[in-house]
Design a protein around this motif. Structure first.
Motif, PDB file in Angstrom:
ATOM      1  N   ALA A 195       3.644   6.372  -6.227  1.00  0.00           N
ATOM      2  CA  ALA A 195       4.126   5.659  -5.041  1.00  0.00           C
ATOM      3  C   ALA A 195       3.219   5.915  -3.840  1.00  0.00           C
ATOM      4  CB  ALA A 195       5.557   6.083  -4.723  1.00  0.00           C
ATOM      5  N   HIS A 196       2.697   7.147  -3.728  1.00  0.00           N
ATOM      6  CA  HIS A 196       1.804   7.459  -2.617  1.00  0.00           C
ATOM      7  C   HIS A 196       0.501   6.675  -2.735  1.00  0.00           C
ATOM      8  CE1 HIS A 196      -1.572   9.825  -0.882  1.00  0.00           C
ATOM      9  NE2 HIS A 196      -0.778   9.806   0.168  1.00  0.00           N
ATOM     10  N   ASP A 197      -0.051   6.590  -3.947  1.00  0.00           N
ATOM     11  CA  ASP A 197      -1.290   5.844  -4.144  1.00  0.00           C
ATOM     12  C   ASP A 197      -1.098   4.365  -3.796  1.00  0.00           C
ATOM     13  OD1 ASP A 197      -2.508   8.160  -4.963  1.00  0.00           O
ATOM     14  OD2 ASP A 197      -2.392   7.711  -7.111  1.00  0.00           O
ATOM     15  N   ALA A 198       0.062   3.820  -4.175  1.00  0.00           N
ATOM     16  CA  ALA A 198       0.342   2.407  -3.871  1.00  0.00           C
ATOM     17  C   ALA A 198       0.461   2.195  -2.370  1.00  0.00           C
ATOM     18  CB  ALA A 198       1.621   1.964  -4.583  1.00  0.00           C
ATOM     19  N   TRP A 199       1.137   3.132  -1.682  1.00  0.00           N
ATOM     20  CA  TRP A 199       1.280   3.005  -0.224  1.00  0.00           C
ATOM     21  C   TRP A 199      -0.073   3.133   0.473  1.00  0.00           C
ATOM     22  CZ3 TRP A 199       0.204   7.153   3.175  1.00  0.00           C
ATOM     23  CH2 TRP A 199       0.384   6.833   4.524  1.00  0.00           C
ATOM     24  N   ARG A 200      -0.891   4.082   0.033  1.00  0.00           N
ATOM     25  CA  ARG A 200      -2.203   4.284   0.658  1.00  0.00           C
ATOM     26  C   ARG A 200      -3.082   3.042   0.498  1.00  0.00           C
ATOM     27  NH1 ARG A 200      -5.791   9.036  -1.671  1.00  0.00           N
ATOM     28  NH2 ARG A 200      -5.793   7.560  -3.408  1.00  0.00           N
ATOM     29  N   GLN A 201      -3.048   2.439  -0.698  1.00  0.00           N
ATOM     30  CA  GLN A 201      -3.842   1.236  -0.923  1.00  0.00           C
ATOM     31  C   GLN A 201      -3.351   0.088  -0.058  1.00  0.00           C
ATOM     32  OE1 GLN A 201      -6.674   0.938  -3.083  1.00  0.00           O
ATOM     33  NE2 GLN A 201      -6.814  -0.843  -1.729  1.00  0.00           N
ATOM     34  N   ALA A 202      -2.014  -0.059   0.028  1.00  0.00           N
ATOM     35  CA  ALA A 202      -1.455  -1.130   0.852  1.00  0.00           C
ATOM     36  C   ALA A 202      -1.779  -0.904   2.324  1.00  0.00           C
ATOM     37  CB  ALA A 202       0.059  -1.205   0.644  1.00  0.00           C
ATOM     38  N   HIS A 203      -1.739   0.343   2.753  1.00  0.00           N
ATOM     39  CA  HIS A 203      -2.069   0.681   4.146  1.00  0.00           C
ATOM     40  C   HIS A 203      -3.535   0.356   4.455  1.00  0.00           C
ATOM     41  CE1 HIS A 203      -2.117   2.869   7.932  1.00  0.00           C
ATOM     42  NE2 HIS A 203      -3.183   3.546   7.498  1.00  0.00           N
ATOM     43  N   GLU A 204      -4.430   0.702   3.537  1.00  0.00           N
ATOM     44  CA  GLU A 204      -5.858   0.432   3.749  1.00  0.00           C
ATOM     45  C   GLU A 204      -6.139  -1.069   3.750  1.00  0.00           C
ATOM     46  OE1 GLU A 204      -7.807   2.623   0.701  1.00  0.00           O
ATOM     47  OE2 GLU A 204      -7.518   4.588   1.676  1.00  0.00           O
ATOM     48  N   ASP A 205      -5.494  -1.810   2.850  1.00  0.00           N
ATOM     49  CA  ASP A 205      -5.684  -3.264   2.807  1.00  0.00           C
ATOM     50  C   ASP A 205      -5.221  -3.903   4.113  1.00  0.00           C
ATOM     51  OD1 ASP A 205      -6.632  -2.998   0.255  1.00  0.00           O
ATOM     52  OD2 ASP A 205      -4.783  -3.675  -0.731  1.00  0.00           O
ATOM     53  N   HIS A 206      -4.089  -3.442   4.625  1.00  0.00           N
ATOM     54  CA  HIS A 206      -3.548  -4.000   5.860  1.00  0.00           C
ATOM     55  C   HIS A 206      -4.459  -3.655   7.039  1.00  0.00           C
ATOM     56  CE1 HIS A 206      -0.058  -4.187   8.976  1.00  0.00           C
ATOM     57  NE2 HIS A 206      -0.718  -5.329   8.924  1.00  0.00           N
ATOM     58  N   GLU A 253       1.323  -6.836   5.710  1.00  0.00           N
ATOM     59  CA  GLU A 253       2.196  -5.933   6.462  1.00  0.00           C
ATOM     60  C   GLU A 253       3.494  -5.680   5.699  1.00  0.00           C
ATOM     61  OE1 GLU A 253       4.194  -5.540  10.933  1.00  0.00           O
ATOM     62  OE2 GLU A 253       3.266  -7.429  10.285  1.00  0.00           O
ATOM     63  N   GLN A 254       4.043  -6.745   5.112  1.00  0.00           N
ATOM     64  CA  GLN A 254       5.270  -6.593   4.329  1.00  0.00           C
ATOM     65  C   GLN A 254       5.035  -5.722   3.100  1.00  0.00           C
ATOM     66  OE1 GLN A 254       6.800 -10.251   2.670  1.00  0.00           O
ATOM     67  NE2 GLN A 254       8.844  -9.400   2.375  1.00  0.00           N
ATOM     68  N   ALA A 255       3.897  -5.911   2.443  1.00  0.00           N
ATOM     69  CA  ALA A 255       3.587  -5.105   1.257  1.00  0.00           C
ATOM     70  C   ALA A 255       3.460  -3.624   1.620  1.00  0.00           C
ATOM     71  CB  ALA A 255       2.298  -5.602   0.618  1.00  0.00           C
ATOM     72  N   GLU A 256       2.835  -3.349   2.781  1.00  0.00           N
ATOM     73  CA  GLU A 256       2.714  -1.953   3.205  1.00  0.00           C
ATOM     74  C   GLU A 256       4.080  -1.351   3.494  1.00  0.00           C
ATOM     75  OE1 GLU A 256       0.767   0.864   6.713  1.00  0.00           O
ATOM     76  OE2 GLU A 256       0.431  -1.313   6.746  1.00  0.00           O
ATOM     77  N   GLN A 257       4.954  -2.118   4.139  1.00  0.00           N
ATOM     78  CA  GLN A 257       6.280  -1.611   4.468  1.00  0.00           C
ATOM     79  C   GLN A 257       7.101  -1.357   3.203  1.00  0.00           C
ATOM     80  OE1 GLN A 257       7.440  -0.706   7.611  1.00  0.00           O
ATOM     81  NE2 GLN A 257       8.972   0.234   6.276  1.00  0.00           N
ATOM     82  N   GLN A 258       7.002  -2.257   2.237  1.00  0.00           N
ATOM     83  CA  GLN A 258       7.733  -2.077   0.983  1.00  0.00           C
ATOM     84  C   GLN A 258       7.243  -0.839   0.241  1.00  0.00           C
ATOM     85  OE1 GLN A 258       7.093  -5.877  -0.905  1.00  0.00           O
ATOM     86  NE2 GLN A 258       8.930  -6.783  -0.023  1.00  0.00           N
ATOM     87  N   ALA A 259       5.919  -0.624   0.235  1.00  0.00           N
ATOM     88  CA  ALA A 259       5.362   0.559  -0.419  1.00  0.00           C
ATOM     89  C   ALA A 259       5.805   1.832   0.299  1.00  0.00           C
ATOM     90  CB  ALA A 259       3.842   0.473  -0.458  1.00  0.00           C
TER      91      ALA A 259
END
Length: 353
Positions: free
Chosen positions: A47-58, A79-85
């Motif tokens: 879950a952390h890896d997914a959030w970090r990737q979404a944060h970097e993409d955003h 932005e929505q993907a980062e928040q969901q992650a």
């Protein structure tokens, strides 16, 4: 977010290194505990890896958006993907009961309703078995007393999962109420029956010290359908823990030795649950919230066959797919209970803060 996750990421690396050490596997109990913890921490790492990737993409899209019309259009979705992650990761950071990573012992007991209750208890055993199979888990009926016209008066299942089965199955503890026309009802009237479900974390040998001198072991002839050596010899075993009066029986296996081993699994789980309940007020509350009496009024869930409806009275979940749920499609019901539990834990954390 990272400050809260870092200790868990570090622990994941430490556990991974420990599991790579051949010496650890010389102690099967310690190895099982490490493997359970590794699976639990693995979910946080993913879950952390997914959030970090979404944060970097955003972040990258925000930086380049002033010069790229296409990226500006993608910003709301990123932005929505980062928040969901972030939300998924936050849920995993809510403190968990260490026992959640254990395997589970599930006891299903017929209650009010006689034959109809025993028939429905058998359907619940099948539901849990099918649900475990869908998840790739192992579910084994280690003891069962059959009803007179089918179903079970009582049954005990052992459910094993890499990440632990108790964390989810503990949500099944309580009185399950069934409303339908029994097969024995000639006038077509709907009857209400009840089945009790008790769930314990399975104990490792070292979790509960049992002095052999504190045990009384009785053997008897198995009841119900059988074959060679099943109900023709004294192979069934009843073990009583004399200091507490806790009793466990098993009659499913063909040999007395096998039945004794399975009965000891059940006994250890019951003793561990009782010890935790005595030492921990929260555990005591959990046990009290399960089955005090198998009474129709103390229900956690209702199964209405006439309307093909299932209702969980704790989370408010309602659906008209009872047939699918009884065939093992239990995840949506459990998801509603996980969300409720998480919301209560987050609310408690905020109150303490």
């Amino acid at each position: 977010m990272y400050d809260a996750v870092k200790p868990l990421l570090d622990e994941h690396s430490e556990v991974e290194a420990a599991l790579a050490d051949p010496a650890v596997h010389g102690d099967p109990v310690a190895a099982r505990r490490l493997a359970r913890r590794y699976a639990q921490l693995g979910a946080v790492v993913t879950a952390h890896d997914a959030w970090r990737q979404a944060h970097e993409d955003h972040a990258t899209a925000r930086e380049l958006a002033p010069h790229d019309v296409g990226l500006r259009e993608e910003l709301p979705g990123l932005e929505q993907a980062e928040q969901q992650a972030a939300d998924r990761l936050q849920l995993l950071l809510v403190p968990r009961d260490p026992d959640d990573a254990r395997d589970a012992i599930v006891e299903v007991r017929a209650g009010e309703g006689g034959t109809e209750s025993a028939l429905f208890a058998g359907e619940l055993v099948r539901m849990y078995t099918r649900w475990a199979e869908r998840r790739g888990w192992r579910a084994e009926v280690i003891d069962a007393a059959l009803g007179d016209l089918g179903g079970v008066k009582s049954a005990t299942l052992a459910v094993q999962a890499p990440e632990g089965a108790y964390g989810l199955l503990r949500l099944e503890g309580g009185v399950h109420r069934v409303q339908r026309v029994p097969v024995t009802e000639s006038a077509g009237r709907v009857h209400t029956s009840a089945v009790g479900v008790l769930v314990h974390p399975e104990a490792d040998d070292v979790d509960v010290e049992v002095d052999p001198g504190d045990l009384r072991v009785d053997v008897f002839r198995s009841s119900g359908p059988g074959g060679q050596s099943v109900n023709t010899t004294d192979s069934a075993v009843r073990i009583t823990h004399l200091p507490t009066g806790t009793v466990a029986t098993c009659q499913n296996e063909k040999s007395q030795l096998q039945n004794r081993e399975q009965a000891m699994r059940i006994l250890r789980a019951r003793l561990l649950a009782a010890a935790r309940a005595e030492a921990d007020a929260d555990a005591a509350r959990v046990r009290a919230a399960q089955v005090r009496t198998v009474d129709r009024s103390e229900r956690v869930r209702t199964y209405n066959f006439g309307e093909n409806r299932i209702v969980d009275h704790r989370s408010g979940y309602k659906a008209y797919n009872l047939d699918a749920v009884l065939d093992g499609d239990l995840d949506p019901v459990l998801d509603s209970l996980v969300r409720l539990r998480t919301e209560e834990q987050l609310s408690a954390q905020q109150d303490q803060a």
